[in-house]
Design a protein around this motif. Structure first.
Motif, mmCIF file in Angstrom:
data_model
loop_
_atom_site.group_PDB
_atom_site.id
_atom_site.type_symbol
_atom_site.label_atom_id
_atom_site.label_comp_id
_atom_site.label_asym_id
_atom_site.label_seq_id
_atom_site.Cartn_x
_atom_site.Cartn_y
_atom_site.Cartn_z
ATOM 1 N N GLY A 1 -4.176 7.048 -3.290
ATOM 2 C CA GLY A 1 -3.528 5.943 -2.721
ATOM 3 C C GLY A 1 -3.449 4.954 -3.787
ATOM 4 O O GLY A 1 -4.396 4.543 -4.503
ATOM 5 N N GLU B 1 -2.276 0.581 -4.499
ATOM 6 C CA GLU B 1 -1.991 -0.650 -4.022
ATOM 7 C C GLU B 1 -1.436 -1.522 -5.128
ATOM 8 O O GLU B 1 -1.895 -1.396 -6.245
ATOM 9 N N LYS C 1 0.959 -1.326 -0.013
ATOM 10 C CA LYS C 1 -0.021 -0.042 -0.108
ATOM 11 C C LYS C 1 1.102 1.130 0.184
ATOM 12 O O LYS C 1 1.609 1.434 0.885
ATOM 13 N N LYS D 1 1.427 5.571 -1.294
ATOM 14 C CA LYS D 1 0.696 7.172 -1.346
ATOM 15 C C LYS D 1 1.318 7.933 -2.455
ATOM 16 O O LYS D 1 2.509 7.666 -2.475
#
Length: 835
Positions: free
Chosen positions: A126, A128, A108, A110
């Motif tokens: 965000g 992933e 994960k 940013k």
């Protein structure tokens, strides 16, 4: 387009974002316009070998101005650090190293885009990145070695053990799916076959047989279903088979005589032998025996733990007359229930065709055992007689006459013998009260019965009786006769103690008198008491009824011993006269009057013994003197001097008519004056004050007169203290009289008598006093005797001290000394004989 290094990357989804961007200036606000830009979502395959770095993808942002790209989060500045990076100018994302799916399944991050000109944040998103799993994990068993124990009687299809292996690849994928397989079984037997299910549950087909295999070793494999590669591991399962009872015991015969004597117990007539093919020492091998046909419970059987034999023992004596032969059935079964498994056919299905027999009662089975019959012979021996009644009770008066009939005991013999073949014998009769007829068993009294006998307990007296036969060996039966003896009034009341003590006091004092009677009510207490006798007026009873009364002393009773008589009546007015000795004393001197009495008696007894010895010595001296004065020997002449004044007349002159010559000049044997006086006093009076009589009555009267004068002088002198002259006058007078009377006694033995003239006696007394007198000097010959002392020593209470005030003493007071001096006066001053 992607580079060659990015061919392995898979684009999963393209997301089109419409962003509204608002710009502003320093002077006014500008409205943001929606912008369209594209971010590719990527995945990374775990354990990708590289080479590194390689491009994963690019982020596109549609702007009219330049932006700087920033990437933060997992794989960049958080674990796993240094895996990913982004080019801030172009937006290319690169992979720098390997990623482990089992540790990080998703990264994960940013994403930020900033205006290069003013560093203002333009966009923040965000992101992933998924990690793709590969088959890199081997299925792992919980244990490398499993071990389990199962019973041999376990039925097929029953779970033996469940194994489990775990694969840490992505759950739900083929890489994590595990399959189990049995690779090998050791040993291989035809009666059983093991198999494993998809869940890892291991079971078997057929029948387990401990005797064929008591242990199995099974190798189990666990393999995953990976598409590219399949990984596997193995584990070992050890199955221990516990032996159970699939073989019944078999009888092998018996050893022993098989004979038992009646009335014997504890013997072993037989020993039963069995064999069992099960493992020795186990519950499947150990045998339990049971006896059938023994209704009276005469036998018991136990198992020998070493040999498994059955030991038959007699625990209750047998009776030949009831049964001479005993038929017994002995059953044998193992401690474990019996089971049986027989393989009939192997099938291609799950389980084989078998036949099971389960004799476990807990599982609804029927016990299975084997049995054998044995015979025990009972040998006849001499049986003891048996009383018709072994115990009898009879009530009898204690005054029953001798020969009184009590009871008859009869006996019989189980062997069928005649009653004449045994006799009756008396056993225990502690006080010898009865006799037993040896033929009939009749019991009668031979002595007087006494309920107060120490052998009578709570009014009962026990007698035992035996009946003895004439067999080999002789046998005996025992019976008991209990006599309940009724009480009669055959005992008189008695006192608990016939000697009591009492303290003197100015007031009336009392002490307890208790009585008892060996008889029971109504022939005993409470009692009635009555004082009788001469001294009853000096004493009284405060109550005359009960078991204990108080004896009260009146004021006229002084210190000393008193003999009282007391009548004690029981409830039937039968009485006994009891003599009571009362010791009265001053308790301020001695708290125990009885101790003083005992000591006084001891002193009196010692004095009496001394007088006896003195009398014997005196008698011996007289006999020796008589031998010396026999007529057949020459007489000794006593020197005589008329000037000395020692002798009035010659005392050894015989009267005419005898054949003895009288010496003309007798010599006077001078003796110690104190000894002479003492011997004279002892010669005239005994210890109790009685006068010793001579053969001549006139000499006896003279002796009594002299003794009376001596007593009067002694009393007067000891009380008042007479002068020196009178004391010695009396002493000399006494000495001369004693010498004269002694000589007179010798002469009187031949029938003569000597008498002193008054004038000659007076002259000699004066001469004697002149010769022995010394001025103001006391002679020690006649010191006063001490009759009592003011100390704690024990003295004769009959001679208690008499206190006399010397300063105000009047001689006439001696005439009023009271009863305390009467006993002493009686002893020391006998009544003179009237002429």
């Amino acid at each position: 387009m992607l580079s060659c290094n990015m061919k392995s990357a898979i684009i999963v989804l393209v997301v089109t974002l419409h962003l509204c961007m608002v710009t502003s200036s320093s002077s006014e606000s500008r409205a943001r316009h929606k912008r369209a830009w594209i971010i590719d979502s990527f995945t990374i395959e775990e354990e990708n070998p590289g080479p590194f770095p390689y491009r994963l993808g690019k982020v596109h942002v549609d702007r009219d101005y330049r932006v700087k790209f920033i990437l933060l989060g997992d794989g960049v500045d958080e674990e796993p650090v240094g895996i990913l990076q982004i080019d801030e100018n172009t937006g290319f994302i690169s992979v720098l190293g390997k990623v482990d799916f089992e540790k990080h399944r998703v990264l994960k991050l940013k994403f930020e885009a900033r205006n290069v000109s003013n560093e203002e944040l333009d966009t923040r998103l965000g992101v992933e990145i998924s990690i793709l799993d590969i088959n890199d994990q081997v299925p792992t068993f919980q244990k490398q070695v499993y071990e389990v124990t199962i019973d041999e009687s376990q039925q097929q299809g029953t779970s033996v053990l469940t194994v489990m292996a775990t694969d840490f690849d992505r759950p739900g994928t083929l890489n994590a799916t595990v399959e189990y397989k049995i690779l090998s079984v050791t040993p291989i037997t035809s009666n059983a076959e093991f198999f494993i299910e998809e869940t890892g549950r291991i079971s078997f087909k057929g029948c387990l047989d401990y005797e064929k295999a008591n242990k199995y070793t099974i190798v189990v494999e666990a393999k995953d279903r990976g598409e590219k590669v399949q990984l596997s591991s193995s584990s070992t399962v050890i199955v221990n088979v516990l032996d159970k009872n699939n073989y019944l015991p078999v009888f092998n015969g018996v050893t022993g005589l098989g004979r038992v004597k009646e009335r014997e117990s504890g013997m072993t007539p037989l020993r039963i032998h069995v064999t069992d093919k099960d493992t020795k020492g186990t519950a499947a091998w150990r045998v339990r025996y049971t006896i059938k046909g023994d209704r009276q419970g005469n036998f018991e059987i136990q198992t020998d733990p070493e040999t498994n034999d059955g030991i038959l023992t007699v625990v209750k004596p047998l009776d030949y007359e009831l049964a001479s032969v005993k038929q017994l059935s002995i059953t044998a079964e193992n401690e474990d229930p019996y089971f049986s498994c027989e393989l009939k056919r192997k099938t291609s299905g799950a389980l084989w065709k078998v036949i099971n027999i389960d004799a476990d009662p807990g599982k609804g089975g029927v016990p299975v055992f084997v049995s054998s019959n044995v015979t025990i012979l009972v040998e006849d021996i001499n049986d003891p007689p048996e009383f018709t009644f072994s115990a009898r009770e009879v009530v009898v008066d204690e005054d029953a006459s001798i020969g009184h009939y009590l009871e008859t005991f009869t006996a019989s013999d189980p062997d069928g013998k005649s009653p004449n073949d045994f006799e009756y014998i008396k056993g225990d009769d502690p006080d010898n009260w009865v006799s037993v007829d040896p033929k009939t068993g009749a019991i009668t009294t031979v002595n007087a019965l006494d309920r107060e006998s120490p052998y009578v307990v709570n009014g009962t007296y026990l007698i035992t009786l035996y009946a003895v036969d004439k067999g080999e060996p002789p046998m005996t039966a025992t019976a008991t006769l209990t006599l309940h003896v009724t009480d009669k009034n055959d005992n008189l009341p008695q006192l608990q103690s016939n000697t009591i003590s009492m303290c003197l006091s100015d007031d009336a004092t009392m002490t307890n008198i208790s009585a008892y009677d060996l008889d029971d009510a109504p022939y005993s207490g409470p009692f009635r008491f009555e004082l009788v006798g001469e001294d009853k007026d000096k004493w009284s009873l405060d109550t005359n009824y009960g078991t204990t009364v108080n004896l009260i002393k009146k004021s006229t009773v002084y210190a000393g011993f008193y003999e009282l008589q007391l009548k004690v009546y029981d409830q039937q007015e039968r009485f006994s006269v009891q003599n009571i000795t009362v010791a009265a004393c001053d308790c301020s001197i001695s708290q125990d009057c009885s101790a003083r009495a005992a000591a006084s008696k001891t002193q009196i007894n010692s004095s009496a013994i001394g007088i006896v010895f003195a009398a014997l010595l005196l008698l011996l001296g007289i006999l020796l003197l008589g031998l010396l004065l026999t007529c057949g020997r020459e007489k000794i002449e006593f020197p005589f001097s008329s000037d000395s004044g020692d002798v009035l007349l010659s005392s050894n002159i015989e009267t005419p008519g005898t054949d003895c010559k009288i010496p003309e000049t007798p010599q006077l044997i001078k003796q110690d004056q104190s000894k002479t006086a003492t011997q004279a006093a002892q010669g005239l009076h005994g210890q109790n004050g009685t006068l010793i009589q001579s053969s001549n009555q006139q000499a006896a009267i003279s002796n009594q007169q002299v003794g009376a004068q001596w007593y009067n002088y002694r009393v007067y002198e000891s009380s008042q203290g007479q002068s020196y002259h009178q004391h010695h006058s009396n002493a000399v007078y006494k000495s001369l009289q004693t010498s004269t009377l002694s000589g007179h006694h010798s002469a009187s033995s031949r029938g003569g008598a000597l008498f002193l003239k008054k004038e000659a006696l007076t002259s000699l007394v004066s001469q004697r006093l002149s010769s022995i007198q010394a001025f103001e000097e006391e002679l020690c010959d006649y010191d006063p005797k001490v009759y009592t002392c003011e100390e704690d020593s024990v003295v004769n209470p009959e001679l208690d001290s008499i206190s006399v005030d010397e300063g105000s003493f009047v001689p006439d007071d001696l005439l009023y000394l009271g009863p305390r001096f009467q006993t002493l006066a009686t002893i020391c001053s006998p009544t003179p004989t009237q002429p």
